[in-house]
Scaffold this active site. Structure first.
Site, mmCIF file in Angstrom:
data_model
loop_
_atom_site.group_PDB
_atom_site.id
_atom_site.type_symbol
_atom_site.label_atom_id
_atom_site.label_comp_id
_atom_site.label_asym_id
_atom_site.label_seq_id
_atom_site.Cartn_x
_atom_site.Cartn_y
_atom_site.Cartn_z
ATOM 1 N N SER A 101 91.296 42.951 64.091
ATOM 2 C CA SER A 101 90.956 42.558 62.721
ATOM 3 C C SER A 101 89.439 42.397 62.626
ATOM 4 O O SER A 101 88.773 42.104 63.629
ATOM 5 C CB SER A 101 91.621 41.222 62.401
ATOM 6 N N TYR A 145 93.562 32.293 64.275
ATOM 7 C CA TYR A 145 93.841 33.718 64.017
ATOM 8 C C TYR A 145 92.651 34.572 64.472
ATOM 9 O O TYR A 145 92.830 35.545 65.210
ATOM 10 C CB TYR A 145 94.097 33.942 62.526
#
Ligand SMILES: NC(=O)c1ccc[n+]([C@@H]2O[C@H](COP(=O)([O-])OP(=O)(O)OC[C@H]3O[C@@H](n4cnc5c(N)ncnc54)[C@H](OP(=O)(O)O)[C@@H]3O)[C@@H](O)[C@H]2O)c1
Length: 253
Positions: free
Chosen positions: A132, A145
């Site tokens: 990501s 995350y």
């Protein structure tokens, strides 16, 4: 039998990878918890699909996959690790269990899938790991995350070096915001510190098509869009205090 394995195939980018890979392998092995979604996908694809309705937070799920690989004597041509989720919020807005779950799926499951599949991969095999743009710098209020994705970035890069001699390519895919069900889970806490908006929002098709092409070229990293590429450069150039200030202006509070 030459197969591709996709985790997180029940929605979003995992499902799109299956569509793109349709007709390329003898079989697709698709993994996620929602069996009905996997059955739906199987009906849409031309390639025979083997459905694994498994929770990758559970250790026994990996035994199921490993045993199936042994039983079918399959050759894994492509492994796509898409299963993952993120939840917005400060350390005290996200429960410890949810934080641990993010680590279990985004990190531990991804590593286990690589370890299980690699003995069944040969020269020309490919691994695609969903990372990501949140891996580009530490992100307060999305900390666990972003940290799991920093792990995926580092792990994928080093694994690609380890697998160079075996001629197996590892591509880490770092998208910005992508239109999937990701946000339904990410905002489930109604955290005060979630982003105000998600811009630019990329289409699943665009990100996955680029990622798949990059993987075929043997690229170590796939980044879709100028905005995300610029973010990556800024992450390397800017002091953390400045990068963090910029991120915070995007948050509600
Ligand atoms: N969308 C974005 O903006 C974005 C940006 C950058 C990176 N990513 C990453 O891209 C990957 C794919 O996400 P997406 O955007 O496509 O989101 P998504 O539509 O929510 O898909 C996530 C997938 O992961 C599966 N999954 C979650 N927990 C699981 C578990 N315990 N066991 C097995 N499967 C599990 C889900 O299936 P079930 O619920 O059926 O189990 C689903 O198929 C993730 O790693 C995500 O972190 C997303």
């Amino acid at each position: 039998m030459k197969i591709a394995i996709v985790t997180g195939a029940s929605s979003g980018m995992g499902r799109e990878f299956c569509r793109i890979m349709d007709n390329e392998f003898d079989a697709l092995w698709i993994i996620a918890r929602r069996e009905n979604r996997l059955i739906e996908l199987k009906e849409q694809l031309k390639t025979p699909c083997k459905i694994f309705p498994l929770d990758l937070a559970k250790k026994e799920s990996f035994e199921v996959i490993e045993n199936a690989l042994k039983k079918e004597n399959a050759e894994v041509k492509c492994l796509v690790n898409c299963a993952g989720f993120g939840v917005f919020g400060r350390y005290d807005e996200v429960s410890d269990q949810t934080q641990q779950d993010m680590i279990d799926i985004n990190v531990k499951a991804l590593v286990s899938m690589c370890n299980i599949c690699l003995p069944f991969m040969n020269k020309g095999g490919r691994i695609i790991n969903l990372c990501s743009s949140s891996s580009f710098f530490p992100l307060a209020e999305f900390n666990v995350y972003a940290s799991t994705k920093a792990f995926v970035s580092s792990y994928s890069r080093a694994l690609s070096v380890e697998l160079k001699d075996r001629k197996i390519a590892v591509t880490s895919v770092s998208p910005g915001w992508v239109e999937t069900e990701f946000f339904t889970h990410a905002e489930k806490n109604n955290a005060k510190h979630a982003p105000k908006y998600y811009k630019p929002m990329y289409s699943t098709k665009r990100v996955v098509e680029k990622a798949y092409k990059d993987s075929k070229k043997g690229k170590r990293e796939s980044i879709c869009g100028l905005f995300v590429k610029t973010h990556k450069i800024l992450g390397k150039l800017l002091p953390y205090s400045v990068a963090n200030f910029m991120w915070k202006t995007e948050l509600k509070k």
